[in-house]
Scaffold this motif. Structure first.
Motif, short mmCIF file in Angstrom:
data_model
loop_
_atom_site.label_atom_id
_atom_site.label_comp_id
_atom_site.label_asym_id
_atom_site.label_seq_id
_atom_site.Cartn_x
_atom_site.Cartn_y
_atom_site.Cartn_z
N LYS A 1 0.76 -1.14 -0.02
CA LYS A 1 -0.08 -0.10 0.00
C LYS A 1 0.78 1.49 -0.04
N ALA A 2 2.07 1.25 -0.46
CA ALA A 2 2.86 2.50 -0.70
C ALA A 2 2.28 3.60 -1.43
N LEU A 3 1.73 3.24 -2.18
CA LEU A 3 1.06 4.21 -3.16
C LEU A 3 -0.59 4.51 -3.08
N ALA A 4 -0.88 3.92 -1.75
CA ALA A 4 -2.34 4.11 -1.61
C ALA A 4 -2.79 5.44 -1.50
N ASP A 5 -1.87 6.32 -0.96
CA ASP A 5 -2.41 7.54 -1.16
C ASP A 5 -1.53 8.54 -2.03
N TRP B 1 0.88 21.25 -7.05
CA TRP B 1 0.70 21.32 -8.50
C TRP B 1 0.67 20.33 -9.28
N ARG B 2 0.77 19.16 -8.58
CA ARG B 2 0.92 17.82 -9.53
C ARG B 2 -0.29 17.52 -10.44
N GLY B 3 -1.36 18.00 -9.94
CA GLY B 3 -2.65 17.71 -10.43
C GLY B 3 -2.87 16.29 -10.28
N ASP B 4 -3.94 15.70 -11.02
CA ASP B 4 -4.67 14.49 -10.85
C ASP B 4 -3.57 13.33 -11.22
N ARG B 5 -3.89 12.29 -10.49
CA ARG B 5 -3.06 11.01 -10.93
C ARG B 5 -3.84 9.96 -11.54
N GLY B 6 -3.07 9.58 -12.55
CA GLY B 6 -3.68 8.48 -13.31
C GLY B 6 -2.92 7.21 -13.01
N VAL B 7 -3.64 5.94 -13.59
CA VAL B 7 -3.04 4.72 -13.28
C VAL B 7 -3.12 3.84 -14.25
N LEU B 8 -2.30 3.24 -14.74
CA LEU B 8 -2.42 2.56 -16.17
C LEU B 8 -1.84 1.23 -16.01
N CYS B 9 -2.60 -0.08 -16.17
CA CYS B 9 -2.04 -1.38 -16.16
C CYS B 9 -1.75 -1.80 -17.67
N LEU B 10 -0.43 -2.29 -17.60
CA LEU B 10 0.09 -2.82 -18.87
C LEU B 10 0.42 -4.26 -18.44
N ALA B 11 -0.39 -5.23 -19.24
CA ALA B 11 -0.48 -6.68 -19.24
C ALA B 11 -0.29 -7.24 -18.07
N THR B 12 -1.24 -6.73 -17.17
CA THR B 12 -1.52 -7.39 -15.77
C THR B 12 -2.47 -8.59 -15.88
N GLY B 13 -2.87 -9.03 -16.93
CA GLY B 13 -3.93 -10.03 -16.80
C GLY B 13 -5.20 -9.47 -16.26
N ALA C 1 -5.42 -8.64 -13.26
CA ALA C 1 -5.06 -7.86 -11.97
C ALA C 1 -5.59 -6.60 -12.22
N ARG C 2 -6.11 -5.71 -11.09
CA ARG C 2 -6.17 -4.23 -11.23
C ARG C 2 -5.93 -4.02 -9.52
N PRO C 3 -5.38 -2.71 -9.50
CA PRO C 3 -5.14 -2.25 -8.15
C PRO C 3 -6.14 -2.06 -7.21
N ALA C 4 -6.45 -2.39 -5.94
CA ALA C 4 -7.20 -1.87 -5.12
C ALA C 4 -6.75 -0.83 -4.09
N HIS C 5 -5.47 -0.70 -3.92
CA HIS C 5 -4.72 0.20 -3.15
C HIS C 5 -3.87 1.12 -3.71
N VAL C 6 -4.10 1.82 -4.81
CA VAL C 6 -3.43 2.76 -5.56
C VAL C 6 -4.11 4.00 -5.64
N ALA C 7 -3.76 5.02 -5.21
CA ALA C 7 -4.41 6.23 -5.48
C ALA C 7 -4.86 6.67 -6.75
N VAL C 8 -5.92 6.95 -7.28
CA VAL C 8 -6.06 7.32 -8.71
C VAL C 8 -7.35 8.42 -8.69
N ASN C 9 -7.25 9.19 -9.54
CA ASN C 9 -8.32 10.10 -9.96
C ASN C 9 -8.95 9.61 -11.34
N GLY C 10 -10.23 9.21 -11.33
CA GLY C 10 -10.95 8.69 -12.49
C GLY C 10 -10.63 7.10 -12.26
N ASP C 11 -10.57 6.59 -13.66
CA ASP C 11 -10.62 5.14 -13.82
C ASP C 11 -9.12 4.57 -14.05
N VAL C 12 -8.93 3.37 -13.68
CA VAL C 12 -7.67 2.76 -14.11
C VAL C 12 -7.71 2.39 -15.48
#
Lengths: 364, 544
Positions: free
Chosen positions: A104-108, A115-127, A129-140
Motif C-alpha cells: 500500500k505504498a502508493l495508496a495515497d 501543483w501535481r494535478g490528477d493522478r492516473g493509473v495505467l495497467c500494462l499486461a497485468t492479466g 489484476a487491477r490495483p485496489a490500493h493505489v490512489a487514482v483520479n478517475g478510472d484505471v
C-alpha cells in the motif's frame, strides 16, 4: 557488530564444527545471505578468508535488475518520490499490482506537490489484476491484459517512435488503443513505471528502460522496481562497495570475480563443484532442498523450523532481537533499526566472525 | 612511543621555511624535540622530503551514486591480482578498501566526499567507515530539497532556515554544506532542461541566486568552518565564466568555495566555439580573496562522471561512453552516473586538460586554488602525481603538448605559461590549504600538536614517481605505508560537525519526514550504534 543487548556467544561446539566444514572445503559457497549489513560484511570477509563464492537468494534482483543496469543503464526513482510526484503510475505486469496492493505504498497520492494535478493509473499486461490500493483520479486505464508484457512494451515503443507495427493478435489491443496509451504516457509530467523483476527476464526489463528513455525526450518518466526480497538490495550494495561488484562474487583466486554463472550457488552445489555450504537465512529464504548435496552450515533465526543442515546455529533477527542496519524500501536507503524485543541471541556477524576466527586459529 | 623522522628536508610552509631537520611523533601527534626522552624508533629520512599527509577536499569516494557507478560499469574495474596477506579486498578495483590503500600509498591521509545526500546519509557513512587507513569527511548536500525550497517560498525567517540547515548537517553527520546547481535538480524534476543564476524553480518561485545567498547566510550563522561548497549553474557550458563572476558577486564578499572550477572555465569564440576561459576565471579569483576553488583537472582515459546535478547528467548522457547511464530521481537531487572517455585525440578533451593546468598556473594563491580531479569526474585521484609533475616541470608539460591537436593549441594559452610550482606551493595546495579550508586545523601541517599524519617522499626529479609512491606514511603516528605499499589495515575516523539548532526544528523536521516518507526521522539518523564496536566519528567544533 550491531546489537543493543549483550549477545550470547554461539555454541562453541557448533562454531568448531562449522569451522571444520568450511575450513577444510576446497570450494565453499556462502549463500542465502538474508541478513543485515554487518552480517553481509562479515560474510564477505569470511569469503575472502576461505576463497568462497558468495551469492544472495534474491536472484531476480541481481540477474534481471542489476544486470540490466550494467548492460544498458537504468532510470529509476524512490517509492516516496513516486508517491508524491507521479501524475501517472504505470503498473507493468501483475507483480507490480500485487506489490502495490500488498505494501500500500502508493495508496495515497501524497501531498507535497500541490501543483501535481490528477493522478492516473495505467495497467500494462497485468492479466485480470487491477490495483485496489493505489490512489487514482478517475478510472484505471488498461492495455494488453491478454498479452505478455514484453509484447506490449514493444508495441508502445514502436508507436511512440512513429514506427509501424505488424498485424496485432486477435486477443490483443487495437492500434488505436496502443496509440491512446502512448499519448497518455507522453502527456504525463512525471510518469513512473512499476515492475517486478521477479516476473520478467532481463530483456523485458531492458525494453522497459528503453521505453522510459524514449519518453524522456519530451517529458519526465522513470521506473520503480519492486524491492528485492530478503534484503537482496542491501546485500548487493555492501558487496559493491566491498568487492567493487554485485553478487554473486567468487573469491577463490584471492580477489573478487563477478560471474552470474560461475558463482551461482545452486549451480555450484548441484553440479558437484562446491563441497561445502554456509547458508544465511535469518531474514529468509529457507534452506533450499539442493543444500542436502554438500555438508551445510545454516544460520537460522530463532524459532525457525528444524532444517536439514549438518550444523545449525540459531541467531537473532536484526531489528527484532538486536539492532541492525537494513534497507528501507520506501526511500531506498539504509536505516538503523533498534531491537523491538531484545534477546541476547548472537548476531549473524558475530557468528560468522567466530567461524572465521576458528578457521584462522586452525590454519597451519 | 616516541618516533623520530631523522634528517629529512621538511617542507611545511605553515611552520616555516624548508629546512633539513628532525620531526618527532608521539601518541599520534607531532611533538617538539624531546629532551632526555628515549627515542623508541628512528626512521632515516636523509635525502628525503617530509610533508604533512595530503588532504583532498573533493573526491567522490562513497555513497549511493558512487556505488551506482560500480554497478553500472563492471567492465571498467575488473580485478585481476590478489592482495597482500591480511588485507582482504585491497586489490578489489573500485572498492572502498582499494580507495583507502591507493590514497595512503600516495601519502594522502584525509579525504572528503563532497556529496552526502541527507536521505542517503547512512549508506555514505557505512561506505566511508569501510575505507581503511585514511580519515574521511563528507559535505551535506542542501538547497534542492522540497522542505528547504518550501521554507523559502513561504518566506520563513532566517532562524528557521538556519536551523533547518543545521539540523540536516547534524543529522547526516556532515563536515560542511554543499549546494549543487542551486535549484537546478528541483527544476529538472519539473521538466526544465537549463537553469541559470536568476532562473526560478517552478512552483517555488525561488531563484538560484536566492538559494545560494540564503545558504551563505545560514553557513555563517551556524559557524560552519568550511565555506559554502558550490557546484555552480551551467557546468560545462561555454560562457560559464560569467556564471562564476555573477556567483562571486552574489556572495558579496562572503567565503565561498567553487567545486571543480575547470568545468566552468570555458569561453566562447565569435562562432560560439569553446575556448579557454581560464584567464577570465583567474581574474575573477584574483579580485575576490573570499573565494576558493578546487580545479577538477581533466586527465586522459576512461572514467565515469558522478553527480547530483541531474540536469547536467541528462544532457551528458548523449555523450556516454560506453553508451549507458543511470539517472535516479531521488528525494531532493538523486543522482546521475554517466561514463566518459577523455581522449588525447579529441581536441575538446585536450582543451579541457589544458584549461585545468592554466588555472593552476594562473592561480593567484596556492591557498585558494586546490588540486582535485573531482574524482572520478575529471579523472582518477591516482593521477595526482602526474598533475604535480606537470605543474612542477615545464618540460613535462611541453612533452604532453606535443601531441595536442592544433585546434586545441590555438584555443589555450598554456604554452606561454612558464611557471613551475615549488614543493612549498604543492605542500600548501595539497595539504595546508584544504585542511584549513575544511576547518581541520590540526592537520595539513607539521606544527607541534598537529595530528601525526606524515608523508615522506624520495626526492626524485620524476615527480610522478616521487608522489605516486611514498617512501613512508604515518597515520596518527603509526607507520602505515613503506616503499609505496600499505602495510596492513588500520581504521581511522570520519570527521563531523555538530551544529546547534533550536529543538523545535526536531519536531518540524520530524513532521515533514513523516508526511513525506511515512517513516519517522529516526530512519534518517546515523547513530553510532549502526557501527557497533567501531568508533567511527570524530567531532569538529563549529566556529560559533
Amino acid at each position: 557488530m550491531s546489537h543493543d543487548t549483550p549477545a550470547r556467544p554461539a555454541d562453541p561446539q557448533a562454531i568448531a564444527r562449522a569451522a571444520d566444514i568450511l575450513g577444510k572445503a576446497r570450494n565453499p559457497v556462502i549463500a542465502g545471505l538474508g541478513c543485515d549489513v554487518d552480517g553481509v560484511r562479515a560474510a564477505l570477509q569470511l569469503a575472502a578468508r576461505i576463497g568462497a563464492a558468495i551469492d544472495h537468494c534474491s536472484i531476480a534482483h541481481e540477474r534481471v535488475e542489476l544486470r540490466t543496469l550494467a548492460d544498458s543503464g537504468v532510470m529509476n526513482t524512490t517509492v516516496s518520490e513516486a508517491r508524491h510526484r507521479a501524475d501517472l503510475i504505470v503498473l507493468a505486469g501483475a507483480g507490480a499490482v500485487a506489490w502495490a496492493d500488498h505494501g500500500k505504498a502508493l495508496a495515497d497520492g501524497g501531498g507535497l506537490y500541490s501543483w501535481r494535478g490528477d493522478r492516473g493509473v495505467l495497467c500494462l499486461a497485468t492479466g485480470e489484476a487491477r490495483p485496489a490500493h493505489v490512489a487514482v483520479n478517475g478510472d484505471v486505464a488498461t492495455l494488453g491484459d491478454g498479452l505478455p508484457l514484453h509484447r506490449i512494451v514493444s508495441l508502445i515503443r514502436a508507436r511512440l517512435g512513429g514506427r509501424p507495427i505488424g498485424p496485432l493478435p486477435s486477443n490483443g489491443p487495437s492500434a488505436e488503443a496502443i496509440d491512446a496509451v502512448a499519448l497518455q504516457m507522453k502527456s504525463a509530467s512525471f510518469g513512473v513505471i512499476v515492475v517486478d523483476p521477479e516476473e520478467v527476464d532481463h530483456v523485458t526489463f531492458d525494453a522497459i528502460q528503453g521505453l522510459i528513455k524514449d519518453l524522456n525526450a519530451e517529458t519526465r518518466f522513470t521506473s520503480l522496481s519492486v524491492p528485492a526480497k530478503h534484503h537482496g538490495r542491501g546485500a548487493n550494495l555492501v558487496s559493491a562497495w566491498t568487492t567493487g561488484d554485485r553478487l554473486p562474487v567468487g573469491m577463490g583466486r584471492g580477489y573478487p570475480e563477478q560471474d552470474d554463472w560461475r558463482f551461482d550457488a545452486e549451480r555450484l552445489v548441484t553440479s558437484g563443484e562446491a563441497d561445502a555450504l554456509l547458508w544465511i537465512g535469518v531474514l529468509g529464504g529457507d534452506l533450499p532442498a539442493w543444500s542436502g548435496r554438500v555438508p551445510t552450515v545454516a544460520l537460522i533465526h530463532h524459532g525457525a523450523k528444524a532444517n536439514t543442515a549438518d550444523v545449525s546455529v540459531e541467531v537473532g533477527v536484526p531489528g527484532v532481537t538486536h539492532g541492525g542496519v537494513l534497507t528501507d524500501s520506501i526511500r531506498d536507503g539504509f536505516t538503523y533499526l533498534e531491537a523491538k524485543s531484545p534477546q541476547p541471541l548472537p548476531t549473524v556477524a558475530s557468528v560468522v566472525a567466530a567461524i572465521e576466527a576458528a578457521i584462522a586459529g586452525a590454519a597451519p | 612511543m616516541m618516533i623520530r623522522l631523522k634528517g629529512g628536508r621538511v617542507v611545511d610552509p605553515v611552520s616555516g621555511a624548508t629546512t633539513v631537520r628532525d620531526v618527532y611523533l608521539k601518541d599520534g601527534r607531532i611533538v617538539a624535540a624531546p629532551t632526555g626522552e628515549t627515542i623508541d624508533e628512528t626512521y632515516d629520512c636523509t635525502g628525503k622530503i617530509v610533508m604533512a599527509g595530503g588532504v583532498d577536499v573533493h573526491s567522490h569516494i562513497a555513497g549511493g551514486n558512487v556505488t551506482m557507478s560500480r554497478l553500472l560499469l563492471p567492465e571498467l574495474h575488473v580485478s585481476e591480482a590478489p592482495g597482500a596477506e591480511g588485507m582482504p579486498f585491497s586489490t578489489a578495483k573500485w572498492s572502498g578498501w582499494e580507495i583507502g590503500r591507493l590514497y595512503a600509498e600516495m601519502g594522502f591521509t584525509t579525504v572528503v566526499e563532497p556529496a552526502l545526500a541527507p536521505s542517503q546519509a547512512m549508506q555514505t557513512h557505512l561506505e566511508l567507515a569501510d575505507i581503511p587507513i585514511i580519515d574521511r569527511g563528507a559535505l551535506t548536500v542542501v538547497g534542492n530539497d522540497d522542505h528547504f525550497l518550501s521554507l523559502l517560498r513561504d518566506r520563513e525567517g532566517a532562524a528557521a532556515l538556519r536551523d533547518s540547515i543545521a539540523w540536516l548537517v547534524t543529522q547526516s553527520r556532515g563536515l560542511g554544506i554543499k549546494v549543487i546547481n542551486a535549484g537546478g535538480p528541483a527544476a529538472f524534476h519539473s521538466g526544465l532542461r537549463t537553469f541559470d543564476l536568476d532562473d526560478v524553480v517552478p512552483h517555488y518561485g525561488v531563484s538560484s541566486r536566492q538559494i545560494v545567498q540564503t545558504l551563505l547566510t545560514a553557513a555563517a550563522d551556524i559557524g560552519i568552518p568550511h565555506p559554502l561548497h558550490v557546484h555552480a549553474n551551467n557546468l560545462g557550458v561555454p560562457g560559464a565564466p560569467k556564471t562564476i563572476a555573477d556567483t562571486i558577486a552574489a556572495a558579496e564578499g562572503r567565503p565561498l568555495h567553487f567545486a571543480h572550477i575547470q568545468f566552468y572555465s570555458y569561453g566562447k569564440d565569435a562562432e560560439g566555439g569553446m575556448t579557454s576561459g581560464a584567464e577570465a576565471i583567474a581574474r575573477s579569483l584574483a579580485d575576490a580573496p573570499n573565494i576558493t576553488c578546487d580545479v577538477g583537472q581533466v586527465m586522459f582515459g576512461p572514467t565515469v562522471t558522478i553527480s547530483l546535478d541531474l540536469m547536467k547528467q541528462w544532457q551528458g548522457a548523449a555523450y556516454a561512453s560506453p553508451k549507458k547511464f543511470s539517472l535516479t530521481d531521488g528525494d531532493a537531487e538523486g543522482g546521475g552516473v554517466v561514463p566518459l572517455v577523455y581522449k588525447k585525440t579529441n581536441w575538446v578533451n585536450q582543451l579541457q586538460w589544458a584549461i585545468g593546468l592554466e588555472l593552476f598556473l594562473l592561480s593567484p594563491d596556492p591557498w585558494r586554488v586546490l588540486m582535485t580531479t573531482d574524482h572520478p569526474n575529471g579523472g582518477s585521484f591516482t593521477t595526482y602525481p602526474q598533475i604535480i609533475h606537470l605543474l612542477m616541470d615545464r618540460g613535462e608539460r611541453e612533452r604532453w603538448m606535443e601531441k595536442m591537436p592544433e585546434k586545441a593549441k590555438e584555443r589555450t594559452g598554456l604554452a606561454d605559461l612558464t611557471r613551475e610550482y615549488t614543493l612549498e606551493e604543492i605542500a600548501i595546495m595539497t595539504r595546508a590549504a584544504p585542511a584549513k579550508l575544511l576547518g581541520l586545523f590540526d592537520r595539513g601541517h607539521l606544527k607541534e600538536g598537529a595530528v601525526a599524519d606524515v608523508a615522506v617522499y624520495d626526492d626524485l626529479a620524476d615527480k610522478s614517481a616521487m608522489f605516486g609512491s611514498a617512501a613512508l606514511v604515518f597515520k596518527d603516528g603509526r607507520l602505515v605505508v613503506r616503499d609505496g605499499r600499505a602495510l596492513g589495515w588500520v581504521h581511522s575516523k570520519t570527521s563531523i560537525l555538530s551544529a546547534d539548532y533550536d529543538s523545535q526544528m526536531d519536531r518540524r523536521m520530524g513532521d515533514y519526514i513523516t508526511d513525506r516518507y511515512g517513516v519517522g526521522p529516526s530512519a534518517f539518523s546515523v547513530p553510532q550504534a549502526a557501527f557497533g564496536d567501531r568508533d567511527v566519528f570524530e567531532a569538529v567544533p563549529c566556529l560559533k
